[in-house]
Design a protein around this motif. Structure first.
Motif, PDB file in Angstrom:
ATOM      1  N   LEU A 126       0.818  -1.173   0.128  1.00  0.00           N
ATOM      2  CA  LEU A 126      -0.047   0.157   0.017  1.00  0.00           C
ATOM      3  C   LEU A 126       0.930   1.088  -0.011  1.00  0.00           C
ATOM      4  O   LEU A 126       1.941   1.318   0.735  1.00  0.00           O
ATOM      5  CB  LEU A 126      -1.020  -0.103   1.266  1.00  0.00           C
ATOM      6  CG  LEU A 126      -1.782   1.250   1.413  1.00  0.00           C
ATOM      7  CD1 LEU A 126      -2.830   1.168   0.284  1.00  0.00           C
ATOM      8  CD2 LEU A 126      -2.550   1.265   2.910  1.00  0.00           C
ATOM      9  N   ALA A 127       0.549   2.040  -0.834  1.00  0.00           N
ATOM     10  CA  ALA A 127       1.157   3.522  -0.738  1.00  0.00           C
ATOM     11  C   ALA A 127       0.880   4.157   0.401  1.00  0.00           C
ATOM     12  O   ALA A 127      -0.341   4.497   0.967  1.00  0.00           O
ATOM     13  CB  ALA A 127       0.749   4.460  -1.913  1.00  0.00           C
ATOM     14  N   VAL A 128       2.032   4.817   1.164  1.00  0.00           N
ATOM     15  CA  VAL A 128       1.631   5.268   2.517  1.00  0.00           C
ATOM     16  C   VAL A 128       2.445   6.610   2.403  1.00  0.00           C
ATOM     17  O   VAL A 128       3.533   7.004   1.880  1.00  0.00           O
ATOM     18  CB  VAL A 128       2.647   4.702   3.657  1.00  0.00           C
ATOM     19  CG1 VAL A 128       1.658   3.201   3.714  1.00  0.00           C
ATOM     20  CG2 VAL A 128       3.653   4.190   3.210  1.00  0.00           C
ATOM     21  N   PRO A 129       1.937   7.764   3.489  1.00  0.00           N
ATOM     22  CA  PRO A 129       2.344   9.027   3.347  1.00  0.00           C
ATOM     23  C   PRO A 129       3.964   9.195   3.752  1.00  0.00           C
ATOM     24  O   PRO A 129       4.377   8.303   4.423  1.00  0.00           O
ATOM     25  CB  PRO A 129       1.526   9.543   4.723  1.00  0.00           C
ATOM     26  CG  PRO A 129       0.411   8.636   4.876  1.00  0.00           C
ATOM     27  CD  PRO A 129       0.796   7.249   4.479  1.00  0.00           C
ATOM     28  N   VAL A 130       4.571   9.982   3.105  1.00  0.00           N
ATOM     29  CA  VAL A 130       5.880  10.338   3.064  1.00  0.00           C
ATOM     30  C   VAL A 130       5.815  11.307   4.772  1.00  0.00           C
ATOM     31  O   VAL A 130       5.614  12.350   4.421  1.00  0.00           O
ATOM     32  CB  VAL A 130       6.802  11.039   2.032  1.00  0.00           C
ATOM     33  CG1 VAL A 130       7.938  11.278   2.552  1.00  0.00           C
ATOM     34  CG2 VAL A 130       6.859  10.109   1.094  1.00  0.00           C
ATOM     35  N   ILE A 131       6.576  10.684   5.603  1.00  0.00           N
ATOM     36  CA  ILE A 131       6.439  11.382   6.999  1.00  0.00           C
ATOM     37  C   ILE A 131       7.960  11.984   7.222  1.00  0.00           C
ATOM     38  O   ILE A 131       7.873  12.735   8.315  1.00  0.00           O
ATOM     39  CB  ILE A 131       5.802  10.777   8.083  1.00  0.00           C
ATOM     40  CG1 ILE A 131       6.548   9.425   8.391  1.00  0.00           C
ATOM     41  CG2 ILE A 131       4.349  10.502   7.743  1.00  0.00           C
ATOM     42  CD1 ILE A 131       5.823   8.735   9.573  1.00  0.00           C
ATOM     43  N   ASN A 132       8.847  11.599   6.830  1.00  0.00           N
ATOM     44  CA  ASN A 132      10.361  11.686   7.316  1.00  0.00           C
ATOM     45  C   ASN A 132      11.002  12.795   6.332  1.00  0.00           C
ATOM     46  O   ASN A 132      12.288  12.951   6.514  1.00  0.00           O
ATOM     47  CB  ASN A 132      11.129  10.329   7.514  1.00  0.00           C
ATOM     48  CG  ASN A 132      10.413   9.649   8.585  1.00  0.00           C
ATOM     49  OD1 ASN A 132      10.372   9.704   9.437  1.00  0.00           O
ATOM     50  ND2 ASN A 132      10.166   8.278   8.197  1.00  0.00           N
ATOM     51  N   ASP A 133      10.195  13.603   5.722  1.00  0.00           N
ATOM     52  CA  ASP A 133      10.852  14.411   4.580  1.00  0.00           C
ATOM     53  C   ASP A 133      11.258  15.620   5.432  1.00  0.00           C
ATOM     54  O   ASP A 133      10.490  16.685   5.345  1.00  0.00           O
ATOM     55  CB  ASP A 133       9.658  14.646   3.578  1.00  0.00           C
ATOM     56  CG  ASP A 133      10.572  15.474   2.392  1.00  0.00           C
ATOM     57  OD1 ASP A 133      11.935  15.648   2.478  1.00  0.00           O
ATOM     58  OD2 ASP A 133       9.846  16.029   1.537  1.00  0.00           O
ATOM     59  N   ARG A 134      12.191  15.544   6.076  1.00  0.00           N
ATOM     60  CA  ARG A 134      12.831  16.779   7.002  1.00  0.00           C
ATOM     61  C   ARG A 134      14.510  16.692   7.292  1.00  0.00           C
ATOM     62  O   ARG A 134      14.991  15.704   7.036  1.00  0.00           O
ATOM     63  CB  ARG A 134      12.049  16.649   8.296  1.00  0.00           C
ATOM     64  CG  ARG A 134      12.412  15.568   9.196  1.00  0.00           C
ATOM     65  CD  ARG A 134      11.409  15.707  10.605  1.00  0.00           C
ATOM     66  NE  ARG A 134      12.203  14.740  11.458  1.00  0.00           N
ATOM     67  CZ  ARG A 134      11.802  13.456  11.244  1.00  0.00           C
ATOM     68  NH1 ARG A 134      10.754  13.026  10.640  1.00  0.00           N
ATOM     69  NH2 ARG A 134      12.207  12.590  12.485  1.00  0.00           N
TER      70      ARG A 134
END
Length: 312
Positions: free
Chosen positions: A168-176
């Motif tokens: 499943l495609a999941v949100p990118v949350i570590n883009d920092r």
């Protein structure tokens, strides 16, 4: 407000292999007739001479990988989690774990988010199986960025690694800018004082969303991304449990033998606290759309919120 980018971690796996393949000639990729689905086909397209299709013979694939590792190669062998961990357990234990060979296992299509493939292909037991093998490192990344970092870290470390990826495609949350991946070190995504939420894999994004709902009601929630299940970040679990006194684990895996069990062991031995394990509760999956299954099994943000409220 712009829509959050979503990427399946199996795609991240394929892209990471291709990127590493350009830098390291000793990297070899094996697959069991599923290169299109596991995304190792991305590597195969660029490095066909270093991609071995073992056919529908997963146990044999592990044996080949063990042989390659003993000659100095770094093999990544791939299949669906049900086959990569379940069908090949004996071979992983005896041919990879016992001699502690440098074999990496890329297991895709893990958990109930496999969706319509149904219970036979929805592996909710793989982390439990791999945890029992001495010396096995287990990583369950939360998004595209973390998955790529995990593959690189797995290549760079010596010894067997089990990498868990989803369909499943999941949100990118570590883009920092301050994001840092380190095997065996959990990441505190949000500080809190009333409750600790420890999540892994796709449940990290869902837990963050649930924490927002709880915060809106005045409940201070600490959210931890526990990407490495083994070795577990024991110190972080102890510190957070001591601070909040209440711990909730969230995983797209059976509550038996996975993240919840690992955290429970730490709490029982080192830092007593109230504990709730959220996951698949001693049952098989079923066929259906991935998002609907996460909702039915109460593994989405709303389900986590509901269970945490009852726990509190």
């Amino acid at each position: 407000m712009s829509e959050v980018k979503k990427i399946a971690t199996r795609d991240s796996y394929g892209n990471a292999l291709a990127s590493l393949g350009r830098e390291h000639e000793n990297l070899v990729v094996l697959d069991a007739d599923l290169a299109a689905a596991t995304k190792t086909g991305i590597f195969k397209k660029e490095f066909p001479e270093r991609h071995i299709d073992c056919g529908i013979a997963e146990a044999n694939m592990i044996g080949i990988a063990a042989g390659l590792a003993s000659t100095g190669k770094v093999p990544f062998c791939s299949s669906f989690a049900m086959f990569a961990a379940g069908r090949t357990f004996e071979q992983i234990r005896n041919s990879v774990g016992y001699p502690h060979l440098n074999v990496k296992i890329g297991a895709t299509h893990a958990g109930i988010s496999v969706g319509e493939d149904g219970a036979t292909h929805q592996c909710n037991e793989d982390i439990a199986l791999m945890r029992t093998i001495p010396g096995m490192t287990i990583i369950n990344p939360s998004d595209d960025i973390e998955a790529k970092a995990a593959v690189k870290a797995a290549y760079e470390m010596e010894g067997p690694v089990y990498l868990r990826f989803g369909r499943l495609a999941v949100p990118v949350i570590n883009d920092r800018d301050d994001y840092k991946f380190e095997i065996g070190k959990g990441v505190v995504l949000k500080e809190g004082t009333d409750l600790t939420l420890i999540a892994t894999g796709l449940e990290v994004a869902e837990s963050l969303a649930a924490a927002e709902k709880l915060e809106a009601e005045g409940i201070s929630v600490e959210v931890i991304n526990m990407h490495t299940i083994k070795p577990l970040d024991v110190d972080l679990v102890v510190r957070s449990a001591a601070k909040t006194g209440k711990v909730v684990t969230v995983e797209e895996h059976s509550i038996i033998g996975g993240l919840g069990s690992a955290v429970a062991e730490v709490i029982a031995e080192k830092q007593p606290a109230k504990l709730l394990r959220i996951g698949v509760e001693d049952r098989f999956g079923e066929s259906g759309p991935a998002l609907k299954l996460l909702e039915k099994y109460e593994l989405d943000a709303a389900g986590i919120y509901k269970k945490v409220k009852a726990f509190l």
